[in-house]
Design an enzyme around this catalytic site. Structure first.
Site, PDB file in Angstrom:
ATOM      1  CG  HIS A  66      -1.887   3.852   3.600  1.00 44.54           C
ATOM      2  ND1 HIS A  66      -2.977   3.459   3.703  1.00 44.54           N
ATOM      3  CD2 HIS A  66      -1.315   2.422   3.566  1.00 44.54           C
ATOM      4  CE1 HIS A  66      -3.553   2.296   3.599  1.00 44.54           C
ATOM      5  NE2 HIS A  66      -2.466   1.364   3.380  1.00 44.54           N
ATOM      6  CB  SER A 117      -1.015   0.037   1.147  1.00 39.69           C
ATOM      7  OG  SER A 117      -2.013  -0.968   0.885  1.00 39.69           O
TER       8      SER A 117
END
Length: 297
Positions: free
Chosen positions: A243, A197
Site C-alpha cells: 500500500h 491495492s
C-alpha cells in the site's frame, strides 16, 4: 443580329463534387463549394481542406495533466482494468494454482517445497500480482478484497483518466502497482501478497495531488485515504508495504504530471518522468536480487 449559335457558359460546380452546381466560393482558396463542403467561417464559408489546414496551426487545449480536452469521455482504460481483474478472479475461482503461480513473493517456498519468487527469476510476479485478489476462502477479506478495489477503481478512475489521458493514467496505475510490489520485495522478500491495492493507493495519491493542484475540494479524498491507511496498519494480514509503495510511487509520478510546466515540451517531460520512475523501480529490484541470490544458493 442573331445569337442562336453563341456557346453557352457552363454553370460552376463544386471542386469536390463536380456534378453539383454552386455559386458559393471558399473565402480562403476561392474555389467553388457545395453545401456539403461549406464550413462556417468568420466571414462567409470555407472548404473542408482550408479548415483542416487552419486547424493544423491551432494548439489543442489540454488539461492540467496534459490530456487533450477533446479526448473521448468514455474511461476506456478504467473499464479494461476492471474487466481484466474480474476475468483473472474468475480464473482463480476455477483453479487455486493461478494464485500460487502469479502472486507476489520475493523468495520463498510454495506448498510442497517448491522454491519460487522474483529473486529466482520470476520477475513477472511483480506485475501479475496486481491483477490477483484473495479467493472467497483465501483469508479474512475474501470476496470483499476485489469488491472494494474495483469499487475504488470505478469511483476515481474515470476522473483521473480524463485528467491524465489514457497513457498517463495506465502508466500511473501500473507503476503504482509495481511500486507496491517492489517495496514489499525490498523490505519483506519472504512475504506473499496479491491485490490491486498498491495501484489503487497510487490513484488515491494522484487524486490528492490533482485536487490540490486544481483547487478542488480535498475533504473526500483525504478522508478516504486516511481511513484506508488506518485499516492498512490496524488490520492483521494486510501488506502495508504494498500500500505504501503504491502510494509513494503514484504520488511522485502524479506530481510530475501535474507540476511540469505546460508547453511544447510537456509531453516529452511526462515521458521522461515515467521512464525515470520505472528505472528507479527496476534498479531497486536488481539491487535486492543481487543481495538475495547468494543466500538462495
Amino acid at each position: 443580329m442573331s445569337t442562336d449559335n453563341a456557346p453557352e457558359t457552363a454553370p460552376p460546380t463544386c471542386y469536390r463534387h463536380p456534378g453539383r452546381e454552386t455559386h458559393v466560393r471558399c473565402t480562403r482558396c476561392d474555389r467553388y463549394i457545395c453545401p456539403d463542403c461549406m464550413r462556417d467561417a468568420s466571414v462567409g464559408f470555407q472548404c473542408v481542406e482550408c479548415v483542416a489546414e487552419g486547424n493544423r496551426g491551432v494548439r489543442q487545449p489540454r488539461t492540467v495533466g496534459g490530456a487533450r480536452t477533446v479526448a473521448a469521455a468514455r474511461p476506456t482504460v478504467t473499464y479494461v482494468l476492471i474487466a481484466a481483474c474480474v476475468l483473472v478472479y474468475l480464473a482463480e475461482l476455477a483453479s487455486p494454482r493461478v494464485v500460487l503461480d502469479y502472486m507476489m513473493v520475493g523468495a520463498g517456498y510454495l506448498p510442497g517445497g517448491e522454491l519460487a519468487g522474483v529473486a529466482g527469476g520470476e520477475w513477472y510476479r511483480l506485475f501479475t500480482s496486481m491483477f490477483l485478489h484473495q479467493r472467497p476462502a483465501g483469508g479474512s477479506f475474501g470476496l470483499t478484497h476485489i469488491l472494494f478495489n474495483m469499487w475504488a477503481l470505478w469511483a476515481i478512475g474515470p476522473a483521473l483518466e480524463q485528467a491524465l489521458g489514457r497513457w498517463r493514467f495506465l502508466a500511473l496505475y501500473l507503476l503504482a502497482g509495481l511500486g507496491g510490489s517492489v517495496l514489499l520485495y525490498v523490505l519483506a522478500p519472504t512475504s506473499a501478497a496479491v491485490g490491486a491495492s498498491g495501484a489503487i493507493f497510487g490513484l488515491f495519491a494522484a487524486f490528492f495531488v490533482f485536487s490540490r493542484k486544481t483547487g478542488a475540494p480535498m475533504g473526500p479524498i483525504v478522508f478516504l485515504l486516511g481511513l484506508n491507511l488506518v485499516i492498512t496498519f490496524a488490520v492483521p494480514g494486510i501488506s502495508w508495504e504494498g500500500h505504501v509503495g503504491g502510494l509513494l510511487t503514484g504520488g511522485v509520478l502524479a506530481a510530475a504530471y501535474a507540476y511540469v510546466p505546460r508547453g511544447p515540451r510537456q509531453q516529452a517531460l511526462h515521458v521522461a518522468a515515467t521512464a525515470v520512475v520505472l528505472m528507479a523501480l527496476v534498479a531497486a529490484v536488481l539491487v535486492k536480487t543481487a543481495q538475495l541470490q547468494p543466500l538462495l544458493g
